[in-house]
Scaffold this motif. Sequence first.
Motif, PDB file in Angstrom:
ATOM      1  N   UNK A 107      10.802   4.578 -76.544  1.00  0.00           N
ATOM      2  CA  UNK A 107      10.877   3.163 -76.896  1.00  0.00           C
ATOM      3  C   UNK A 107      11.461   3.020 -78.299  1.00  0.00           C
ATOM      4  N   UNK A 108      12.250   1.942 -78.489  1.00  0.00           N
ATOM      5  CA  UNK A 108      13.018   1.789 -79.719  1.00  0.00           C
ATOM      6  C   UNK A 108      12.891   0.384 -80.294  1.00  0.00           C
ATOM      7  N   UNK A 109      13.145   0.293 -81.596  1.00  0.00           N
ATOM      8  CA  UNK A 109      13.167  -0.982 -82.300  1.00  0.00           C
ATOM      9  C   UNK A 109      14.543  -1.626 -82.205  1.00  0.00           C
ATOM     10  N   UNK A 110      14.578  -2.945 -82.344  1.00  0.00           N
ATOM     11  CA  UNK A 110      15.857  -3.654 -82.289  1.00  0.00           C
ATOM     12  C   UNK A 110      16.713  -3.332 -83.515  1.00  0.00           C
ATOM     13  N   UNK A 111      16.059  -3.074 -84.630  1.00  0.00           N
ATOM     14  CA  UNK A 111      16.720  -2.667 -85.860  1.00  0.00           C
ATOM     15  C   UNK A 111      16.001  -1.434 -86.406  1.00  0.00           C
ATOM     16  N   UNK A 112      16.614  -0.784 -87.381  1.00  0.00           N
ATOM     17  CA  UNK A 112      15.971   0.380 -88.001  1.00  0.00           C
ATOM     18  C   UNK A 112      14.947  -0.109 -89.023  1.00  0.00           C
ATOM     19  N   UNK A 126      13.240   5.408 -88.314  1.00  0.00           N
ATOM     20  CA  UNK A 126      13.020   3.960 -88.349  1.00  0.00           C
ATOM     21  C   UNK A 126      13.467   3.232 -87.086  1.00  0.00           C
ATOM     22  N   UNK A 127      14.332   3.867 -86.280  1.00  0.00           N
ATOM     23  CA  UNK A 127      14.765   3.240 -85.027  1.00  0.00           C
ATOM     24  C   UNK A 127      13.705   3.371 -83.928  1.00  0.00           C
ATOM     25  N   UNK A 128      12.858   4.376 -84.040  1.00  0.00           N
ATOM     26  CA  UNK A 128      11.980   4.740 -82.926  1.00  0.00           C
ATOM     27  C   UNK A 128      10.654   3.999 -83.007  1.00  0.00           C
ATOM     28  N   UNK A 129      10.285   3.326 -81.913  1.00  0.00           N
ATOM     29  CA  UNK A 129       8.967   2.709 -81.790  1.00  0.00           C
ATOM     30  C   UNK A 129       7.932   3.752 -81.375  1.00  0.00           C
ATOM     31  N   UNK A 130       8.323   4.604 -80.412  1.00  0.00           N
ATOM     32  CA  UNK A 130       7.411   5.622 -79.900  1.00  0.00           C
ATOM     33  C   UNK A 130       8.228   6.814 -79.407  1.00  0.00           C
ATOM     34  N   UNK A 131       7.684   8.026 -79.602  1.00  0.00           N
ATOM     35  CA  UNK A 131       8.436   9.237 -79.248  1.00  0.00           C
ATOM     36  C   UNK A 131       7.659  10.089 -78.247  1.00  0.00           C
TER      37      UNK A 131
END
Length: 430
Positions: A107-112, A126-131
């Motif tokens: 899962x990723x963020x819309x921005x970094x 900073x781009x990653x919401x969850x890894x």
Amino acid sequence: MVYNDIPNSVQKFMDDITKMCGEKHSDWARNFNAAFANTLLTTVNRHEDGTTFLLTGDIPAMWLRDSTAQVRPYLVVAKEDEDLAAMISGLVKKQFFYINIDPYANAFNEEANGAGHQNDHTEMNDWIWERKYEIDSLAYPVQLAYLLYKNTGRTDQFNEDFVNGVEKILHVFQVEQDHNQSAYHFVRDTSRKEDTLVNDGRGVEVAPTGMTWSGFRPSDDACEGGGYLVPSNMFAVVILGYLEEIFRTILDDASIVAKAKQLREDIQAGIEKHGRTKNEAGEDVYAYEVDGLGNASLMDDSNVPNLISAPYLGYGSMNDERYLRTRQTLLSNENPYFYEGKFAKGIGSSHTPENYVWPIAMAMEGMTTDDKSEKERILNQLVATDAGTHLMHEGFHVDDPNQYTREWFSWANMMFCELVMDYFDIRVEK
């Protein structure tokens, strides 16, 4: 009902479904219209660079898996709507942009912007919401890219990011055939065991099987019965076949074709040799998870890919004897996540409380049978258990539908829509 902020083609399609439902199933039409419009109205953000970001719903991030399922039913309309097809193409481009940042993230963020689970013990940015590494997070974007091509003829999604992302996917799948050689690890400081991996973030002990390893299930819960998640490997077999076709007929790269073919054959052989177990009657059925050390789990989870979904995803057929035995077993008390109560029956998940069934799993049960009466029963059950919201939820209690999780969950909404379409023999071309 008319929605002013959706494309005319989508409104026309909703009107057509309403007519098909008629008076007898007007409640299906009501929920279909609400759910089909909801994804476009509440989750889609088109960027100036031509890419598309899709919220999963009530979490401010985009899941590679969810975002594919959220737009899949629109492919039927996109055949006649170039702008809708462009929106979906933009989503594929965004998905592969993210995969190139980190193919292990789900899962990723819309921005970094550094939002999300930045305190997890893994390689965050900073781009990653969850890894949480999940096979399906890599399989779904390939599926969407291929289905967009099959349904609209569009090929602009097969850009440089796509090619680079595919190379990363193939590399990760190959590395994770022997997870003991992988650098991936994941630990979360939590009391919820499903949210972290044991063995200092390496996961349960495994031995190579030919299949490719997954740290987490499509529920985002840790694999507990072994890292070789059989339904996700089934999905991998399907999308590797897609890649062979894409790079043979459109992009002309013999090296990628050869890598995809070898992986597909290895994984398929691994499923046949290691991905099976016995039910209580001693019958040969598919296992959910195996570890390559002789252990196998007999269960199914509500999230797709699950074992029930295999023919929907393109793995085998609904009439395959082993699949039918597996399906019958999993839709019974032999599956620890099968629940039946006053208002509903179906498959739940370790992700939600006991006795909560998931509309996603119920819809999938309907889409993997030829029995129209079963499809009708499930659709009636789904609209009767929406707690008056006219939308689907993540899960709800079989004895009290007013107890539910996630009021805004776009994936579940679109799975309901796809089952309505399936009932009327309207399907995405595979």
